[in-house]
Design a protein around this motif. Structure first.
Motif, PDB file in Angstrom:
ATOM      1  N   PHE A  12       0.804  -1.212   0.000  1.00 48.75           N
ATOM      2  CA  PHE A  12       0.000   0.000   0.000  1.00 48.75           C
ATOM      3  C   PHE A  12       0.844   1.272   0.000  1.00 48.75           C
ATOM      4  N   GLY A  13       2.100   1.180   0.397  1.00 47.36           N
ATOM      5  CA  GLY A  13       2.956   2.363   0.444  1.00 47.36           C
ATOM      6  C   GLY A  13       2.780   3.180   1.717  1.00 47.36           C
ATOM      7  N   GLY A  56      -2.756   8.579   4.079  1.00 48.95           N
ATOM      8  CA  GLY A  56      -3.166   7.571   3.110  1.00 48.95           C
ATOM      9  C   GLY A  56      -4.649   7.296   3.249  1.00 48.95           C
ATOM     10  N   TYR A  78      -9.396  12.438  -1.640  1.00 50.63           N
ATOM     11  CA  TYR A  78      -8.150  13.081  -2.078  1.00 50.63           C
ATOM     12  C   TYR A  78      -8.001  14.469  -1.467  1.00 50.63           C
ATOM     13  N   ASP A  84       1.215  13.750  -1.217  1.00 51.52           N
ATOM     14  CA  ASP A  84       0.939  12.779  -2.275  1.00 51.52           C
ATOM     15  C   ASP A  84       0.770  11.379  -1.698  1.00 51.52           C
ATOM     16  N   PRO A  86      -0.660   7.691  -0.535  1.00 55.13           N
ATOM     17  CA  PRO A  86      -1.325   6.657  -1.314  1.00 55.13           C
ATOM     18  C   PRO A  86      -2.845   6.664  -1.125  1.00 55.13           C
ATOM     19  N   TRP A  88      -6.118   4.171  -2.283  1.00 54.96           N
ATOM     20  CA  TRP A  88      -6.481   2.861  -2.816  1.00 54.96           C
ATOM     21  C   TRP A  88      -7.983   2.655  -2.794  1.00 54.96           C
ATOM     22  N   HIS A 130      -4.600   1.097  -6.964  1.00 59.16           N
ATOM     23  CA  HIS A 130      -3.917   2.306  -6.515  1.00 59.16           C
ATOM     24  C   HIS A 130      -4.267   3.451  -7.468  1.00 59.16           C
ATOM     25  N   THR A 132      -3.641   7.536  -8.589  1.00 60.08           N
ATOM     26  CA  THR A 132      -2.740   8.686  -8.519  1.00 60.08           C
ATOM     27  C   THR A 132      -3.344   9.816  -9.347  1.00 60.08           C
TER      28      THR A 132
END
Length: 138
Positions: A12-13, A56, A78, A84, A86, A88, A130, A132
């Motif tokens: 997941f980062g 996240g 967001y 920035d 993550p 998901w 994911h 972005t």
């Protein structure tokens, strides 16, 4: 568990100390995914009503939910995502109740101004996609 998912949620980062917000929680979510994320970060997950920036986001989304509502949820999530971090979208895998087409998720992501990566198996029953923002790569 599928080989593409770690036992520690690194895919997941997220990192130790990160505050992770979850959207659209319901009784069918994977407690093992939630537990792995909380173990990795050392923090409890926070819900949609959390009043500060987060590091996240995970969104639990199922087929039958409104695609436009998913796009709106992505935009809302967001907006509270610091930097920035993550983001998901987690959906039940094909053949499971509520399984959603990755094309539907990709369409909602596009509407929300995001790129959607190829789905990744994150547990026995859930895939993760994911997202972005445009221009940030995959």
């Amino acid at each position: 568990m599928n080989e593409t998912a770690s036992k520690n949620a690194e895919e997941f980062g997220f990192h130790e100390g990160d505050v992770i917000q979850e959207w659209l929680w319901d009784d069918d979510v994977s407690d093992s995914i939630r537990d792995r994320i909380m173990t990795l970060t050392g923090e409890d997950l926070v819900d949609e009503d959390y009043g500060a920036a987060v590091n996240g986001v995970i969104i639990w989304w199922r087929d039958g939910d409104d695609e436009d509502a998913l796009a709106d949820t992505i935009v809302d999530a967001y907006a509270v995502l610091g930097g920035d971090g993550p983001l998901w979208v987690l959906t039940p895998k094909p053949g499971r109740p509520g399984a959603a087409s990755s094309i539907t998720v990709q369409s909602a992501a596009t509407t929300a101004g995001m790129n959607a990566a190829t789905p990744l198996t994150v547990s026995d029953d859930w895939n993760g996609i994911h997202l972005t923002p445009y221009g940030k790569g995959r």
